[in-house]
Design a protein around this motif. Structure first.
Motif, PDB file in Angstrom:
ATOM      1  N   ALA A   1       1.617  -5.583 -16.365  1.00  0.00           N
ATOM      2  CA  ALA A   1       2.613  -6.764 -16.390  1.00  0.00           C
ATOM      3  C   ALA A   1       3.459  -6.258 -15.616  1.00  0.00           C
ATOM      4  N   ALA A   2       4.579  -6.738 -15.403  1.00  0.00           N
ATOM      5  CA  ALA A   2       5.837  -6.536 -14.220  1.00  0.00           C
ATOM      6  C   ALA A   2       6.682  -5.222 -14.775  1.00  0.00           C
ATOM      7  N   VAL A   3       6.958  -5.164 -13.435  1.00  0.00           N
ATOM      8  CA  VAL A   3       7.566  -3.582 -13.428  1.00  0.00           C
ATOM      9  C   VAL A   3       8.782  -4.230 -12.655  1.00  0.00           C
ATOM     10  N   PRO A   4      10.194  -3.167 -12.592  1.00  0.00           N
ATOM     11  CA  PRO A   4      10.983  -3.461 -11.187  1.00  0.00           C
ATOM     12  C   PRO A   4      10.960  -3.027 -10.707  1.00  0.00           C
ATOM     13  N   TRP A   5      10.989  -3.817  -8.804  1.00  0.00           N
ATOM     14  CA  TRP A   5      11.071  -2.961  -7.807  1.00  0.00           C
ATOM     15  C   TRP A   5      10.924  -1.514  -7.599  1.00  0.00           C
TER      16      TRP A   5
ATOM     17  N   ALA B   1       9.988   0.928  -9.404  1.00  0.00           N
ATOM     18  CA  ALA B   1       8.876   1.867 -10.094  1.00  0.00           C
ATOM     19  C   ALA B   1       8.005   1.652  -9.396  1.00  0.00           C
ATOM     20  N   ASP B   2       6.927   2.087  -9.508  1.00  0.00           N
ATOM     21  CA  ASP B   2       5.502   3.351  -9.246  1.00  0.00           C
ATOM     22  C   ASP B   2       5.160   1.796  -9.138  1.00  0.00           C
ATOM     23  N   VAL B   3       4.174   2.163  -7.926  1.00  0.00           N
ATOM     24  CA  VAL B   3       3.337   1.077  -8.046  1.00  0.00           C
ATOM     25  C   VAL B   3       2.403   0.293  -9.564  1.00  0.00           C
ATOM     26  N   PRO B   4       2.591  -1.077  -9.410  1.00  0.00           N
ATOM     27  CA  PRO B   4       1.704  -1.038 -10.717  1.00  0.00           C
ATOM     28  C   PRO B   4       0.311  -1.398 -10.425  1.00  0.00           C
ATOM     29  N   LEU B   5      -0.182  -1.864  -9.473  1.00  0.00           N
ATOM     30  CA  LEU B   5      -1.928  -2.130  -8.957  1.00  0.00           C
ATOM     31  C   LEU B   5      -1.814  -2.145  -7.243  1.00  0.00           C
TER      32      LEU B   5
ATOM     33  N   ILE C   1       2.142 -11.973  -6.450  1.00  0.00           N
ATOM     34  CA  ILE C   1       1.258 -10.914  -6.943  1.00  0.00           C
ATOM     35  C   ILE C   1       2.606  -9.761  -6.896  1.00  0.00           C
ATOM     36  N   TYR C   2       3.877 -10.412  -5.987  1.00  0.00           N
ATOM     37  CA  TYR C   2       4.570  -9.325  -6.270  1.00  0.00           C
ATOM     38  C   TYR C   2       6.045  -9.807  -6.680  1.00  0.00           C
ATOM     39  N   ARG C   3       6.139 -10.548  -7.473  1.00  0.00           N
ATOM     40  CA  ARG C   3       6.891 -10.511  -8.794  1.00  0.00           C
ATOM     41  C   ARG C   3       6.732 -10.066 -10.085  1.00  0.00           C
ATOM     42  N   TYR C   4       5.572  -8.906  -9.944  1.00  0.00           N
ATOM     43  CA  TYR C   4       5.086  -7.782 -10.403  1.00  0.00           C
ATOM     44  C   TYR C   4       5.154  -6.051  -9.871  1.00  0.00           C
ATOM     45  N   GLY C   5       6.135  -6.724  -9.470  1.00  0.00           N
ATOM     46  CA  GLY C   5       6.210  -4.834  -8.415  1.00  0.00           C
ATOM     47  C   GLY C   5       5.745  -4.532  -7.226  1.00  0.00           C
ATOM     48  N   ARG C   6       6.203  -3.963  -6.341  1.00  0.00           N
ATOM     49  CA  ARG C   6       5.093  -3.037  -5.334  1.00  0.00           C
ATOM     50  C   ARG C   6       4.021  -3.180  -5.544  1.00  0.00           C
ATOM     51  N   VAL C   7       3.053  -3.843  -5.173  1.00  0.00           N
ATOM     52  CA  VAL C   7       1.684  -4.201  -5.364  1.00  0.00           C
ATOM     53  C   VAL C   7       1.497  -3.457  -3.374  1.00  0.00           C
ATOM     54  N   GLU C   8       0.646  -2.560  -4.029  1.00  0.00           N
ATOM     55  CA  GLU C   8      -0.310  -1.555  -2.962  1.00  0.00           C
ATOM     56  C   GLU C   8      -1.156  -2.150  -2.469  1.00  0.00           C
ATOM     57  N   LEU C   9      -0.891  -2.881  -1.086  1.00  0.00           N
ATOM     58  CA  LEU C   9      -2.878  -3.350  -0.553  1.00  0.00           C
ATOM     59  C   LEU C   9      -3.317  -2.176   0.778  1.00  0.00           C
ATOM     60  N   ASN C  10      -4.712  -1.983   0.558  1.00  0.00           N
ATOM     61  CA  ASN C  10      -5.752  -1.376   0.834  1.00  0.00           C
ATOM     62  C   ASN C  10      -6.528  -2.512   1.190  1.00  0.00           C
ATOM     63  N   LEU C  11      -6.339  -2.819   2.347  1.00  0.00           N
ATOM     64  CA  LEU C  11      -7.049  -3.350   3.395  1.00  0.00           C
ATOM     65  C   LEU C  11      -7.952  -3.177   4.990  1.00  0.00           C
ATOM     66  N   PHE C  12      -8.796  -3.638   5.413  1.00  0.00           N
ATOM     67  CA  PHE C  12      -9.596  -3.414   5.800  1.00  0.00           C
ATOM     68  C   PHE C  12      -9.369  -4.550   6.837  1.00  0.00           C
ATOM     69  N   ILE C  13      -8.618  -4.384   7.965  1.00  0.00           N
ATOM     70  CA  ILE C  13      -8.507  -5.111   8.788  1.00  0.00           C
ATOM     71  C   ILE C  13      -8.814  -5.016  10.450  1.00  0.00           C
ATOM     72  N   SER C  14      -9.066  -5.559  12.283  1.00  0.00           N
ATOM     73  CA  SER C  14      -8.773  -5.414  12.571  1.00  0.00           C
ATOM     74  C   SER C  14      -8.228  -4.785  13.763  1.00  0.00           C
ATOM     75  N   GLU C  15      -8.850  -4.052  14.013  1.00  0.00           N
ATOM     76  CA  GLU C  15      -8.001  -2.699  14.995  1.00  0.00           C
ATOM     77  C   GLU C  15      -6.611  -3.717  16.253  1.00  0.00           C
ATOM     78  N   LYS C  16      -7.109  -4.690  16.545  1.00  0.00           N
ATOM     79  CA  LYS C  16      -6.651  -5.966  16.871  1.00  0.00           C
ATOM     80  C   LYS C  16      -4.623  -6.145  15.737  1.00  0.00           C
TER      81      LYS C  16
END
Length: 328
Positions: free
Chosen positions: A110-114, A116-120, A148-163
């Protein structure tokens, strides 16, 4: 796509467990995109994570469904592409395009206020093709609190290039790598490097069996970097709001059209006739160039311009519309 080798699974599991619920109890819900054969998925399940796997390839999707059926609700597999969430299309979406509303309903989030804790938490390897565009699209959504950010501060854990990691974390004054993307990412996210892994640890499904490692000249690019991007809790303070965030983004983008130009020249191009007084109030030197301003300076500048009678967000209206279409 890049697929992690089995030896990397333990490292990823340890990195993602950092900051999660301690102890043997259930871990937070994790959305994993493009899991492929499920090498990392199995490791995350073993760590106690509840995983929703978003997979676009039907061959992988079928195998993941078999894994889902062997578990007791710990894994949910959804046919879809994370980077085709909420496209600007009319009518019903055809997979692998998917609606974030439908996805979050499926996950039971469910959506939470901005504030609030990370929802996902989200985890995945960003495809190297159009990598920069994909990062921009996520950044737009975060500033506008859309998708996805309509639901709050969604945390991203991404593999991205070093560049790209080098660009995201560049310091002011580095005119070659300190860019609009740098300013907006540092202002919008808490950026944390969790792990650096050599390209050789990843397999690929290219026909020739070779790794499609992007070549660079100005910055190192010998690794994929696992980076945690957590939206800043205090981002929308002062005059910056989701409703005017597009104007802020394009103010920053336009500022870096000529990164070595002086701020006073840029302000004059916006028909601002009291630029000297404005810079004095913000305690910014008159000779400051665009690439020497800190991210916080851009936010303070935007908020000050919002209060100026000479500044209008319509200056960026056409750019906002054109770039939004491009990102989608």
């Amino acid at each position: 796509r890049f697929i992690a080798c089995p030896q990397l699974a333990r490292t990823v599991r340890r990195c993602l467990q950092h900051g999660a619920c301690p102890g043997p109890g259930p871990q937070p819900l994790l959305l994993e995109f493009a899991p492929g054969p499920g090498i990392l998925t199995r490791s995350l399940l073993d760590a106690g994570f509840r995983v929703v796997a978003l997979e676009s390839n039907l061959d992988f999707f079928t195998d993941l469904q078999s894994l889902e059926n062997s578990l007791d609700g710990q894994l949910k597999v959804v046919h879809g592409d994370f980077f085709r969430l909420d496209p600007l299309a009319k009518g019903a979406l055809k997979p692998p395009a998917v609606s974030s509303d439908k996805l979050f309903e499926t996950m039971g989030v469910a959506a939470v206020p901005w504030r609030a804790d990370v929802p996902l938490k989200v985890f995945g390897i960003v495809p190297q093709q159009l990598e920069r565009n994909r990062l921009w699209r996520l950044l737009f959504a975060m500033y506008e609190c859309s998708s996805i950010y309509r639901y709050g501060r969604v945390e991203l854990n991404l593999f991205i290039s070093e560049k790209e990691y080098t660009v995201l974390t560049a310091k002011p004054g580095k005119s070659k790598i300190y860019q609009a993307l740098t300013v907006l990412a540092q202002l919008g996210y808490e950026i944390e490097l969790l792990h650096k892994e050599p390209w050789s640890s990843f397999a690929t499904n290219l026909k020739n069996g070779a790794l499609a490692i992007p070549k660079t000249v100005q910055v190192p690019n010998d690794h994929l970097c696992l980076v945690r991007l957590t939206p800043q809790e205090n981002l929308f303070t002062g005059g910056l709001k989701p409703s005017n965030a597009s104007a802020f983004i394009f103010m920053v983008k336009q500022s870096f059209a000529k990164p070595k130009s002086r701020l006073t020249d840029r302000l004059n191009s916006w028909s601002l006739d009291n630029s000297d007084r404005l810079l004095k109030a913000l305690e910014i030197p008159k000779k400051a160039s665009m690439c020497n301003l800190y991210p916080e300076d851009y936010k303070r500048l935007f908020e000050a311009l919002q209060n100026s009678d000479m500044f209008a967000e319509t200056l960026f209206h056409d750019e906002v519309l054109a770039s939004t279409r491009t990102m989608n």
